[in-house]
Design a protein around this motif. Structure first.
Motif, PDB file in Angstrom:
ATOM      1  N   ILE A  30     -29.852 -79.757   6.651  1.00  0.00           N
ATOM      2  CA  ILE A  30     -29.502 -80.350   5.366  1.00  0.00           C
ATOM      3  C   ILE A  30     -30.620 -80.175   4.344  1.00  0.00           C
ATOM      4  O   ILE A  30     -30.430 -79.581   3.280  1.00  0.00           O
ATOM      5  CB  ILE A  30     -29.182 -81.851   5.509  1.00  0.00           C
ATOM      6  CG1 ILE A  30     -28.055 -82.076   6.520  1.00  0.00           C
ATOM      7  CG2 ILE A  30     -28.840 -82.457   4.145  1.00  0.00           C
ATOM      8  CD1 ILE A  30     -26.698 -81.631   6.057  1.00  0.00           C
ATOM      9  N   VAL A  35     -26.083 -76.256   1.189  1.00  0.00           N
ATOM     10  CA  VAL A  35     -25.056 -76.907   2.010  1.00  0.00           C
ATOM     11  C   VAL A  35     -23.859 -77.265   1.129  1.00  0.00           C
ATOM     12  O   VAL A  35     -24.029 -77.817   0.040  1.00  0.00           O
ATOM     13  CB  VAL A  35     -25.601 -78.200   2.658  1.00  0.00           C
ATOM     14  CG1 VAL A  35     -24.516 -78.887   3.476  1.00  0.00           C
ATOM     15  CG2 VAL A  35     -26.816 -77.893   3.522  1.00  0.00           C
ATOM     16  N   ILE A  45     -23.094 -85.933  10.630  1.00  0.00           N
ATOM     17  CA  ILE A  45     -24.507 -85.678  10.392  1.00  0.00           C
ATOM     18  C   ILE A  45     -25.300 -86.488  11.402  1.00  0.00           C
ATOM     19  O   ILE A  45     -25.376 -87.719  11.326  1.00  0.00           O
ATOM     20  CB  ILE A  45     -24.897 -86.033   8.953  1.00  0.00           C
ATOM     21  CG1 ILE A  45     -24.108 -85.154   7.975  1.00  0.00           C
ATOM     22  CG2 ILE A  45     -26.395 -85.848   8.745  1.00  0.00           C
ATOM     23  CD1 ILE A  45     -24.297 -85.502   6.529  1.00  0.00           C
ATOM     24  N   LEU A  56     -29.469 -89.761   2.120  1.00  0.00           N
ATOM     25  CA  LEU A  56     -28.516 -88.708   1.775  1.00  0.00           C
ATOM     26  C   LEU A  56     -27.227 -89.311   1.213  1.00  0.00           C
ATOM     27  O   LEU A  56     -26.709 -88.859   0.179  1.00  0.00           O
ATOM     28  CB  LEU A  56     -28.207 -87.862   3.010  1.00  0.00           C
ATOM     29  CG  LEU A  56     -27.123 -86.796   2.834  1.00  0.00           C
ATOM     30  CD1 LEU A  56     -27.565 -85.743   1.818  1.00  0.00           C
ATOM     31  CD2 LEU A  56     -26.795 -86.144   4.178  1.00  0.00           C
ATOM     32  N   LEU A 220     -29.657 -83.511  10.783  1.00  0.00           N
ATOM     33  CA  LEU A 220     -30.478 -83.822   9.629  1.00  0.00           C
ATOM     34  C   LEU A 220     -31.962 -83.693   9.974  1.00  0.00           C
ATOM     35  O   LEU A 220     -32.379 -84.162  11.021  1.00  0.00           O
ATOM     36  CB  LEU A 220     -30.177 -85.239   9.129  1.00  0.00           C
ATOM     37  CG  LEU A 220     -30.815 -85.663   7.830  1.00  0.00           C
ATOM     38  CD1 LEU A 220     -30.377 -84.765   6.675  1.00  0.00           C
ATOM     39  CD2 LEU A 220     -30.452 -87.104   7.505  1.00  0.00           C
TER      40      LEU A 220
END
Length: 220
Positions: A30, A35, A45, A56, A220
């Protein structure tokens, strides 16, 4: 307002400045990447604690902007959106279940849900009560949320998140306090609503993830 995609272009939280060459950033799928999340698909994720999954979600939802790079909501840069734009998006295009739930403890279960549903007019009272029954909390409808367990509160917040139209739904650790049975029911409910709207699901997890098949898994 239908959104077909949400794109991240070399996004990095300010807090990770100086860590660009460390594995926590270099190995991420990420951070510092190109992305695109596409409407109609499901994404999981996976992250360790402190990797930035809640950040995020807050970036995508427009609650925070302490990041480098760009986030595109459809064709628009998130940084250029006005408060009115964000209000429209949050009512009609992007639903969000935060990890901290953001419920009002002094209000009842139904009052908490109706705060959202009065803005959107999206669900009938009977539909809301059916969701409460499916998640085995219909008997708590008139109880103040502060008297409920964390798992029960998580189910209330999930129902509230579903009380709107959306192209994307962000679920930040949505089942961290649910058992396997309620996880399965919650997952079925989210998938049914997302499929009905042709929407994307973006869920995060540090271990116990929502019970949905065919996720595109991103670390992530």
């Amino acid at each position: 307002m239908t959104i077909e995609s949400i794109s991240l272009h070399r996004v990095l939280p300010f807090v990770f400045h100086g860590s660009e060459n460390e594995s926590s950033v270099k190995d991420s799928l990420i951070w510092m990447r190109e992305v695109t999340f596409t409407r109609g698909r499901d994404y999981l994720i996976e992250a360790t604690s402190g990797a930035g999954k809640s950040s995020l979600c807050s970036f995508i939802y427009g609650l925070r902007s302490d990041y480098d790079g760009h986030i595109m909501i459809g064709e628009r840069d998130a940084r250029t959106l006005s408060p009115h734009d964000w209000s429209e998006l949050r009512c009609n295009s992007i639903a969000y279940l935060p990890q901290q739930l953001a419920l009002f403890p002094e209000l009842t279960v139904m009052e908490n849900i109706h705060i959202k549903n009065r803005l959107t007019g999206f669900k009938s009272v009977n539909e809301i009560r059916a969701m409460l029954e499916s998640l085995a909390i219909d008997g708590k409808a008139d109880e103040p949320v502060g008297r409920l367990s964390v798992g029960q509160q998580q189910r209330v917040a999930l129902i509230r998140a579903l009380c709107q139209p959306f192209s994307f739904i962000l679920l930040d650790e949505p089942v961290s306090h649910l058992d396997a049975t309620n996880n399965k029911v919650a997952a079925s409910m989210v998938v049914a609503e997302a499929r009905r709207q042709g929407a994307a699901i973006i869920a995060t997890s540090v271990g116990n993830h929502i019970d949905i098949d065919d996720f595109t898994v991103m670390r992530l």
